[in-house]
Design an enzyme around this catalytic site. Structure first.
Site, PDB file in Angstrom:
ATOM      1  CB  CYS A  74      -0.331  -4.163   3.520  1.00  0.00           C
ATOM      2  SG  CYS A  74       0.453  -5.679   2.952  1.00  0.00           S
ATOM      3  CG  HIS A  78      -4.389  -4.455   0.612  1.00  0.00           C
ATOM      4  ND1 HIS A  78      -3.654  -3.301   0.574  1.00  0.00           N
ATOM      5  CD2 HIS A  78      -3.497  -5.451   0.807  1.00  0.00           C
ATOM      6  CE1 HIS A  78      -2.372  -3.600   0.726  1.00  0.00           C
ATOM      7  NE2 HIS A  78      -2.249  -4.889   0.883  1.00  0.00           N
TER       8      HIS A  78
HETATM    9  N1  GLN Z   1       5.854  -5.622   0.107  1.00  0.00           N
HETATM   10  C1  GLN Z   1       5.240  -6.096   1.310  1.00  0.00           C
HETATM   11  C2  GLN Z   1       5.087  -7.583   1.332  1.00  0.00           C
HETATM   12  O1  GLN Z   1       5.143  -8.222   0.306  1.00  0.00           O
HETATM   13  C3  GLN Z   1       3.894  -5.423   1.509  1.00  0.00           C
HETATM   14  C4  GLN Z   1       2.883  -5.877   0.502  1.00  0.00           C
HETATM   15  C5  GLN Z   1       1.618  -5.070   0.540  1.00  0.00           C
HETATM   16  O2  GLN Z   1       1.576  -3.927   0.968  1.00  0.00           O
HETATM   17  N2  GLN Z   1       0.550  -5.647   0.013  1.00  0.00           N
HETATM   18  O3  GLN Z   1       4.895  -8.141   2.377  1.00  0.00           O
END
Ligand code: GLN
EC number: 6.3.5.13
Length: 251
Positions: A106, A203
Site C-alpha cells: 500500500c 493488507h
Molecule cells: N495513504 C495512502 C492512501 O491513502 C496509503 C494508505 C495505506 O497504506 N493503507 O492511499
C-alpha cells in the site's frame, strides 16, 4: 538501527537470512507487521536463523540484506519517510535488480512507484523502482479483496486507500481483481510485479492468508544467498483456516 530476533550463527551452523523491515514506526498499518512474523516463522520452520533489522529514518542500512518488507501508512507517515526513502532509492533499486525479494504494501507500494499525489494535492515523490503513478481519487477504496494471480493462484486481502495507482509501460500487475477495487477501481489490476519484488494494496495482513506468496519471497531469499532451497511444502493449519475464513467474507 534496532536489531532483534535470533542473533544467528552464534554457536549454530544454521544458515542465516537477514530480513529488513522498512519503516516499522511510520509505515505499518492494518496488520502489516504480520507479514514480518510470517516470513520469520516460515524461515525458521525451514531451518534458517533470522536476523530481523528494523530500519527507520536515519538508521544505518545493514551491510547484508536478503529480504525486504514494508507496509502501508497514512499520508502523514509517507511524508515522514519521504526524504529518507528517496536517499535510499538508488540502493533499493540496485538490490531489486540484483534479485533481492521485496514485499511493499500500500503506502510503500505507492512510494516504490514514481509519485503519490494526495487528496490535498501534495506531491509525495517515490523512488521509481516500479513504473507506476498514484493519484488520490474522490473516495477511498475500502474492503475485503480477492485477486487471481497467474503465479500465486487466488490471493486474499483487505484494502483501504485513497490513492489510485496506474501501471505504466513495462509494469506487470500482481493479479486481477475478482472482488474489490485493486489498483484504481477501473482497470481490474491489483499491485505490481518486478523481478522478485511484489507490490500490493492488500493488507490484512497479506502473508498469513497467502502462504504461496510468503514462500516465493522466502525461496528467492534463500536461493540468492545460498544457491539452494528445499521446496518441501509447509502446511500450517492456522493459515489454511485463515484463508478459508477470509475468502468467505463479504466485501
Ligand atoms: N495513504 C495512502 C492512501 O491513502 C496509503 C494508505 C495505506 O497504506 N493503507 O492511499
Amino acid at each position: 538501527m534496532e536489531t532483534t530476533g535470533t542473533t544467528a550463527a552464534q554457536g549454530t551452523d544454521r544458515p542465516v537470512i537477514d530480513l529488513l523491515q522498512l519503516y516499522p514506526r511510520d509505515m505499518n498499518i492494518y496488520g502489516d507487521w504480520g507479514n514480518v512474523l510470517v516470513l520469520r516463522k516460515r524461515l525458521q520452520l525451514r531451518g534458517y536463523d533470522v536476523r530481523l533489522h528494523e530500519y527507520n529514518p536515519g538508521d544505518a542500512f545493514p551491510p547484508t540484506v536478503d529480504l525486504i518488507v514494508g507496509g502501508g501508512g497514512q499520508d502523514s507517515g509517507q511524508n515522514k519517510i519521504q526524504a529518507d526513502l528517496l536517499a535510499l532509492g538508488g540502493r533499493l533499486k540496485e538490490l531489486a535488480d540484483d534479485g533481492v525479494p521485496m514485499l511493499a504494501i500500500c503506502g510503500l507500494y505507492q512510494l516504490f512507484g514514481n509519485f503519490f499525489r494526495t487528496g490535498t494535492g501534495e506531491m509525495i515523490k517515490g523512488i521509481g523502482l516500479l513504473n507506476v503513478d498514484t493519484v488520490a481519487g474522490p473516495t477511498r477504496l475500502i474492503g475485503n479483496t480477492v485477486i487471481e494471480s497467474s503465479e500465486f493462484g487466488t490471493v486474499i486481502g483487505y484494502e483501504n486507500h485513497s490513492g489510485q495507482t496506474f501501471l505504466k509501460e513495462g509494469t506487470q500487475p500482481f493479479g486481477t481483481v475478482t472482488k474489490g477495487e485493486g489498483n484504481n477501481g477501473q482497470d481490474g489490476t491489483e499491485g505490481a510485479r518486478y523481478r522478485n519484488v511484489v507490490a500490493s494494496y492488500l493488507h490484512g495482513s497479506l502473508l498469513p492468508k497467502n502462504p504461496a506468496v510468503a514462500d516465493f519471497l522466502v525461496r528467492q531469499a534463500a536461493l540468492r544467498r545460498y544457491g539452494s532451497f528445499d521446496d518441501a511444502p509447509l502446511q500450517v493449519p492456522f493459515e489454511v483456516q485463515a484463508r478459508l475464513d477470509a475468502a468467505a467474507r463479504p466485501r
